[in-house]
Design an enzyme around this catalytic site. Structure first.
Site, mmCIF file in Angstrom:
data_model
loop_
_atom_site.group_PDB
_atom_site.id
_atom_site.type_symbol
_atom_site.label_atom_id
_atom_site.label_comp_id
_atom_site.label_asym_id
_atom_site.label_seq_id
_atom_site.Cartn_x
_atom_site.Cartn_y
_atom_site.Cartn_z
ATOM 1 N N ARG A 18 -5.783 25.654 43.123
ATOM 2 C CA ARG A 18 -4.491 26.322 42.970
ATOM 3 C C ARG A 18 -4.653 27.663 42.268
ATOM 4 N NH1 ARG A 18 -1.053 28.851 39.426
ATOM 5 N NH2 ARG A 18 -1.816 27.405 37.810
ATOM 6 N N ASP A 19 -4.872 27.654 40.961
ATOM 7 C CA ASP A 19 -4.958 28.903 40.223
ATOM 8 C C ASP A 19 -6.148 29.739 40.683
ATOM 9 O OD1 ASP A 19 -4.549 30.915 38.439
ATOM 10 O OD2 ASP A 19 -4.793 29.722 36.640
ATOM 11 N N HIS A 211 -5.693 27.096 28.449
ATOM 12 C CA HIS A 211 -5.971 27.718 29.747
ATOM 13 C C HIS A 211 -6.310 29.177 29.476
ATOM 14 C CE1 HIS A 211 -5.086 28.275 34.172
ATOM 15 N NE2 HIS A 211 -4.949 29.533 33.745
ATOM 16 N N HIS A 213 -8.176 32.936 30.584
ATOM 17 C CA HIS A 213 -8.709 33.855 31.581
ATOM 18 C C HIS A 213 -9.750 34.739 30.901
ATOM 19 C CE1 HIS A 213 -5.853 33.364 35.096
ATOM 20 N NE2 HIS A 213 -5.416 32.502 34.180
ATOM 21 N N CYS A 244 -2.973 35.630 38.261
ATOM 22 C CA CYS A 244 -1.555 35.420 38.523
ATOM 23 C C CYS A 244 -1.013 36.577 39.345
ATOM 24 C CB CYS A 244 -0.781 35.304 37.208
ATOM 25 S SG CYS A 244 0.998 35.147 37.434
ATOM 26 N N ASN A 253 -10.135 32.861 35.834
ATOM 27 C CA ASN A 253 -10.189 31.830 34.805
ATOM 28 C C ASN A 253 -11.603 31.709 34.249
ATOM 29 O OD1 ASN A 253 -7.486 30.201 35.087
ATOM 30 N ND2 ASN A 253 -8.184 30.528 37.183
#
Length: 314
Positions: A18-19, A211, A213, A244, A253
């Protein structure tokens, strides 16, 4: 070296399907997304963010979320997570019958919240609580991420007290955990240690997830500081892909390979197989037709596999 008492193991959430993919321009086929999920499971992933239920016009890479869910392997030992932003997304995820956990997102600032999901910051908190409760009513679990916890692409610095108040409000819905996200990679270890500690104390016994980055090269340092401050769950993305679409300047990430290498070498178990992660990195690089950001994917692990075999035979 330090007087901190670090945990002996850490739980990891694999977010590459997903991300990791959502900000990529080249559309990845559903079959390749499913192969990525299967390979992630083979490497040791037991919680995987498989897709998001958002408007495909806004995030084209996430079109076909239902098709991805239909192709998920039957695994009782794996938690499949679907990211949702609103009641419609929650109902779509629940209707697949394959999502185990809904992930909601609250945003610390109004300008980013409006860009990301068309609502105010306070509105995103209420939406997150609603999504968590919808998940629970459907027999699933829910969790929430507080985006831009360490800085906003539009409004700059974010007050720690704002993040703390949001975490306390979301905790009222009884999620499985609350995550603090450095959405644009501006955090530093001192800030991370301080904020994770405050949120940990405020929402206990709920776990804190983090989370990060690696936009400015501080992702691993921030993750280490977070674990030292009591975070028990960390997100990572195979290959270090991610970003994003609604946050200018956001980059990848922290890479699963890099996180696993660092933690395992430090004596913190992750449950992942580093050699298989490196193999998956190479496969994914072929799919994306480019070299991926993960440093361990480029350099390899240590000791080298051939050195390990020599030691075993000695």
């Amino acid at each position: 070296m330090t007087d901190k008492m670090y945990t002996s193991s850490i739980e990891m959430v694999e977010v590459s399907p997903r991300d990791g993919l959502q900000n990529e321009r080249a559309i990845v086929a559903t079959a390749d997304k499913l192969t990525l999920i299967e390979q992630a499971i083979a490497t040791g992933a037991r919680r995987i963010e498989v897709t998001s239920f958002v408007n495909p016009k806004a995030v084209p890479q996430m079109a076909g979320a239902e098709q991805v869910c239909a192709g998920l392997p039957q695994r009782d030992d794996v938690t499949f997570i679907g990211l949702v932003m609103n009641p419609r997304g929650a109902e779509r995820a629940i209707a697949t019958g394959r999502i185990d956990q809904l992930g909601a997102v609250a945003v610390t600032t109004d300008r980013f919240a409006m860009a990301n999901q068309g609502q105010t910051s306070d509105g995103s908190v209420e939406a997150s609580k609603d999504i968590i409760r919808r998940a629970q009513a459907a027999g699933l679990t829910g969790q929430a991420t507080i985006a831009a916890s360490f800085g906003c692409p539009f409004e700059g610095e974010v007050a720690e007290d704002r993040v703390l108040a949001m975490a306390e409000a979301i905790a009222e819905a009884d999620p499985v955990e609350i995550a603090l996200a450095d959405t644009i990679g501006v955090g530093n270890p001192a800030h991370v240690e301080r904020l994770v500690t405050r949120v940990r104390d405020a929402i206990a016994p709920l776990p804190v997830r983090v989370h990060f980055h690696n936009t400015r090269g501080t992702g691993l340092a921030n993750l280490w500081a977070a674990i030292g401050a009591g975070a028990t769950v960390v997100d990572a993305s195979i290959g270090g892909l991610g970003g994003c679409p609604f946050a200018p300047g956001a980059a990848g990430n922290v890479a699963t390979e890099d996180v696993v290498y660092m933690l395992e070498r430090a004596g913190i178990a992750t449950g992942f197989d580093l050699d298989l992660l490196i193999e998956t990195n190479r496969w994914l690089a072929g799919v994306m037709e480019k070299q991926l950001p993960a440093m361990v994917g480029k350099a390899g692990g240590f000791p080298r596999p051939e050195t390990k075999r020599k030691e075993e035979l000695a």
